[in-house]
Design a protein around this motif. Sequence first.
Motif, PDB file in Angstrom:
ATOM      1  N   ASN A 113     -11.130  14.010 -13.317  1.00  0.00           N
ATOM      2  CA  ASN A 113      -9.732  13.746 -12.992  1.00  0.00           C
ATOM      3  C   ASN A 113      -8.844  13.937 -14.224  1.00  0.00           C
ATOM      4  OD1 ASN A 113      -9.747  12.648 -10.104  1.00  0.00           O
ATOM      5  ND2 ASN A 113     -11.348  11.435 -11.076  1.00  0.00           N
ATOM      6  N   ARG A 153      -5.727   6.511  -7.322  1.00  0.00           N
ATOM      7  CA  ARG A 153      -4.334   6.361  -7.728  1.00  0.00           C
ATOM      8  C   ARG A 153      -4.295   5.582  -9.043  1.00  0.00           C
ATOM      9  NH1 ARG A 153       0.508   6.048  -4.524  1.00  0.00           N
ATOM     10  NH2 ARG A 153      -0.773   5.896  -2.650  1.00  0.00           N
ATOM     11  N   GLY A 203       3.455   1.654  -1.783  1.00  0.00           N
ATOM     12  CA  GLY A 203       4.106   1.764  -3.085  1.00  0.00           C
ATOM     13  C   GLY A 203       5.347   0.909  -3.239  1.00  0.00           C
ATOM     14  N   ASN A 247      -1.531   4.208 -11.916  1.00  0.00           N
ATOM     15  CA  ASN A 247      -0.094   4.030 -12.146  1.00  0.00           C
ATOM     16  C   ASN A 247       0.725   4.706 -11.048  1.00  0.00           C
ATOM     17  OD1 ASN A 247      -0.456   2.531 -14.486  1.00  0.00           O
ATOM     18  ND2 ASN A 247      -0.442   4.340 -15.793  1.00  0.00           N
ATOM     19  N   ASN A 248       0.215   4.550  -9.824  1.00  0.00           N
ATOM     20  CA  ASN A 248       0.877   5.092  -8.628  1.00  0.00           C
ATOM     21  C   ASN A 248       0.917   6.619  -8.612  1.00  0.00           C
ATOM     22  OD1 ASN A 248       1.940   4.272  -6.139  1.00  0.00           O
ATOM     23  ND2 ASN A 248       4.040   4.652  -6.808  1.00  0.00           N
ATOM     24  N   VAL A 249       0.011   7.253  -9.360  1.00  0.00           N
ATOM     25  CA  VAL A 249      -0.045   8.720  -9.404  1.00  0.00           C
ATOM     26  C   VAL A 249      -1.453   9.174  -9.050  1.00  0.00           C
ATOM     27  CG1 VAL A 249       0.123  10.759 -10.885  1.00  0.00           C
ATOM     28  CG2 VAL A 249       1.772   8.888 -11.141  1.00  0.00           C
ATOM     29  N   HIS A 250      -1.569  10.145  -8.146  1.00  0.00           N
ATOM     30  CA  HIS A 250      -2.865  10.752  -7.838  1.00  0.00           C
ATOM     31  C   HIS A 250      -3.188  11.789  -8.911  1.00  0.00           C
ATOM     32  CE1 HIS A 250      -3.159   8.883  -3.919  1.00  0.00           C
ATOM     33  NE2 HIS A 250      -1.956   9.321  -3.603  1.00  0.00           N
ATOM     34  N   ARG A 293      -4.788  17.508  -5.833  1.00  0.00           N
ATOM     35  CA  ARG A 293      -4.637  16.096  -6.186  1.00  0.00           C
ATOM     36  C   ARG A 293      -5.798  15.319  -5.573  1.00  0.00           C
ATOM     37  NH1 ARG A 293       0.915  15.463  -7.628  1.00  0.00           N
ATOM     38  NH2 ARG A 293       0.391  13.373  -8.399  1.00  0.00           N
ATOM     39  N   ASN A 294      -6.318  14.345  -6.322  1.00  0.00           N
ATOM     40  CA  ASN A 294      -7.383  13.482  -5.815  1.00  0.00           C
ATOM     41  C   ASN A 294      -6.744  12.322  -5.056  1.00  0.00           C
ATOM     42  OD1 ASN A 294      -9.564  11.880  -5.294  1.00  0.00           O
ATOM     43  ND2 ASN A 294     -10.203  11.638  -7.427  1.00  0.00           N
ATOM     44  N   ARG A 295      -6.667  12.450  -3.742  1.00  0.00           N
ATOM     45  CA  ARG A 295      -5.992  11.453  -2.917  1.00  0.00           C
ATOM     46  C   ARG A 295      -6.783  10.168  -2.776  1.00  0.00           C
ATOM     47  NH1 ARG A 295      -0.806  13.064  -2.968  1.00  0.00           N
ATOM     48  NH2 ARG A 295      -0.694  15.321  -2.663  1.00  0.00           N
ATOM     49  N   HIS A 296      -8.028  10.151  -3.255  1.00  0.00           N
ATOM     50  CA  HIS A 296      -8.850   8.947  -3.172  1.00  0.00           C
ATOM     51  C   HIS A 296      -8.661   8.033  -4.381  1.00  0.00           C
ATOM     52  CE1 HIS A 296     -10.902  10.656   0.279  1.00  0.00           C
ATOM     53  NE2 HIS A 296     -11.148  11.759  -0.409  1.00  0.00           N
ATOM     54  N   SER A 355       0.816  -1.215   0.000  1.00  0.00           N
ATOM     55  CA  SER A 355       0.000   0.000   0.000  1.00  0.00           C
ATOM     56  C   SER A 355       0.851   1.267   0.000  1.00  0.00           C
ATOM     57  CB  SER A 355      -0.924   0.001   1.233  1.00  0.00           C
ATOM     58  OG  SER A 355      -0.166  -0.092   2.429  1.00  0.00           O
TER      59      SER A 355
END
Length: 250
Positions: free
Chosen positions: A210, A182, A65, A184-187, A177-180, A63
């Motif tokens: 998004n 992800r 990364g 490709n490991n990007v928000h 950034r939309n923290r909810h 989780s």
Amino acid sequence: MRFRVSRLLLVLGLCFGLIGVGMLIAAGATAVSSQRFQATAEKATGRVVAVDSHEECDTDRRSDGRRVRECHTVYDSTIEFSTADGKKITFESNVSGSQPPRPGDSVEVLYPPDDPQRARVAGVAVWVLPIVFGGIGIPFTLAGVIMLAVYLKGRRKLAWLQDSGRRVQGQILGVQRNRHLRINNVHPWRVHVGWRDPASGAAYEFASDNLMSDPTPVLAGAQTLEVLIDPADPQQRHWVDLTPYGLSSD
């Protein structure tokens, strides 16, 4: 042109769906083959004559990364049996296990009378390919269907808003950034817009779709954005129009 998550959902949904359906077709074909094999095969009692082991490793993403490599030992067995006419046959089981079998253990064997070298261990081993293909096909198909459903729902909402929605001018509050979410490991990024209903005085904050790249440089100097809203439910049914800045809906 900036790449938006809506297009990504469409592409991934189609890819996952096609892979899933292909795997389900393969599962069906191999299930028919396994059924025919089981219906025509002869039965025999075999015994384990040798056991080999090897390591299988998988890389999992945690989780936080980080990638973690985990290995475990699996065991393969060599089995010997006699056909109905007394011919000795030796074959390697097509199923590996985490528990080591012991030399001398008895196992039930199924084999084609005309080609006993194609023998298999009775039970799950006969259905390995249908299980594997089905185990991959079902989640891939479901994931594809869900992503396509989300994409189509968004397109229907947008079409309704463009046709029947109310156009209002909202004040740009900033980019977050939309923290909810992800990918490709990007928000991804979203543009936040504020608007106050002049009739009711109610204040709303709208978030754009998004975006897979930061729109801040493109929006430099902009103060307002047009928003399409459903007057009956602005908070849940709205769309921030970014098309004047090349941030298209696809």
